[in-house]
Write an enzyme that holds these catalytic residues in place. Structure first.
Site, mmCIF file in Angstrom:
data_model
loop_
_atom_site.group_PDB
_atom_site.id
_atom_site.type_symbol
_atom_site.label_atom_id
_atom_site.label_comp_id
_atom_site.label_asym_id
_atom_site.label_seq_id
_atom_site.Cartn_x
_atom_site.Cartn_y
_atom_site.Cartn_z
ATOM 1 N N ALA A 243 -8.039 3.125 8.167
ATOM 2 C CA ALA A 243 -8.559 2.767 10.288
ATOM 3 C C ALA A 243 -8.851 4.131 11.087
ATOM 4 O O ALA A 243 -7.717 5.023 10.656
ATOM 5 C CB ALA A 243 -6.902 2.439 10.690
ATOM 6 N N ARG B 234 0.860 -1.239 0.008
ATOM 7 C CA ARG B 234 0.522 -0.330 -0.005
ATOM 8 C C ARG B 234 1.548 0.915 -0.114
ATOM 9 O O ARG B 234 1.611 1.426 0.242
ATOM 10 C CB ARG B 234 -1.064 0.181 1.486
ATOM 11 C CG ARG B 234 -0.188 0.317 2.843
ATOM 12 C CD ARG B 234 -1.561 0.395 4.032
ATOM 13 N NE ARG B 234 -0.539 0.455 5.021
ATOM 14 C CZ ARG B 234 0.625 1.388 5.247
ATOM 15 N NH1 ARG B 234 0.140 2.322 4.913
ATOM 16 N NH2 ARG B 234 1.603 0.909 6.685
ATOM 17 N N CYS C 200 2.380 6.861 10.621
ATOM 18 C CA CYS C 200 2.797 8.003 9.409
ATOM 19 C C CYS C 200 3.703 7.969 8.749
ATOM 20 O O CYS C 200 3.787 9.264 8.190
ATOM 21 C CB CYS C 200 1.427 8.870 8.782
ATOM 22 S SG CYS C 200 -0.257 7.369 9.847
#
Length: 222
Positions: A170, A66, A186
């Protein structure tokens, strides 16, 4: 779009199932939306940097394909995996990401919480001091201060293959947030994370999943 409420699933078999679904689907395969939660796991994006994983301890780190950097999944988090054909739906990746974020914003609004976007940092954030304030963020913010006073409540990371999506988003509902301190969430050092429970919203996982699924279904089918 077929909604599948899957409960708690190990991450890696779910990841493989998404890949298989996407690789084998045809032009007429119905789109699906999977909603689940995972046992504790860190997942690293395709371009993820090792230095953003500080001390994972006994929590596994799984490399994925991803977008984005490292994030954490665990019990008490609603994970949504839209498996949709963008070409058939008629919009591009940028619009798709916007719709994912908008679904979270609308979900939070159902619980009285105002979600915010931060330019250049996909996901949804809340004001930690006053998550119920409807005042817009003032911007643009100075470099290094983009997240002042904010906590990240939802993370995004997507993959598009042959115009079809997998991975997703999420939403933190009622989690043990400690594992987020073991990473740069992140890819941002010092970024605070939060969940609905911490900001004063008590709701069962199933209810949060129901509302998020409803908002995603409406926005992605449009």
């Amino acid at each position: 779009m077929q909604l599948r409420l899957l409960g708690r699933l190990d991450y890696e078999p779910t990841y493989r199932a998404m890949q298989e679904f996407t690789a084998t689907r045809g032009e007429d395969t119905p789109d699906e939306l999977w909603l689940c939660e995972h046992p504790p796991v860190f997942t690293q994006g395709l371009a993820g940097k090792a230095e953003h994983v500080l001390s994972p301890g006994d929590i596994p780190v799984v490399a994925t394909n991803r977008g984005g950097q490292v994030t954490y999944h665990g019990p008490g988090q609603v994970v949504a995996y839209p498996l949709i054909d963008l070409r058939r739906r008629g919009y591009f990746v940028k619009e798709y990401v916007y719709r994912l974020e908008e679904a979270v914003v609308r979900t939070l609004a159902e619980f009285g919480v105002t979600g915010h976007r931060v330019a250049g940092a996909p996901g949804i954030y809340v004001r930690l001091a006053d998550p119920f304030s409807h005042q817009a963020l003032q911007g643009p913010r100075e470099p290094g201060h983009e997240f002042d006073g904010l906590g990240k409540i939802a993370a995004l990371g997507v993959k598009v293959s042959r115009h079809c999506t997998y991975h997703g988003l999420a939403l933190n509902v009622a989690m043990d947030l400690e594992p987020f301190s073991r990473i740069h969430p992140c890819g941002y050092a010092g970024l605070e994370t939060t969940d609905l429970s911490t900001i004063g919203v008590s709701t069962p996982w199933n209810e949060a999943a129901r509302v998020l699924g409803q908002k995603l279904g409406a926005l992605l089918a449009a």
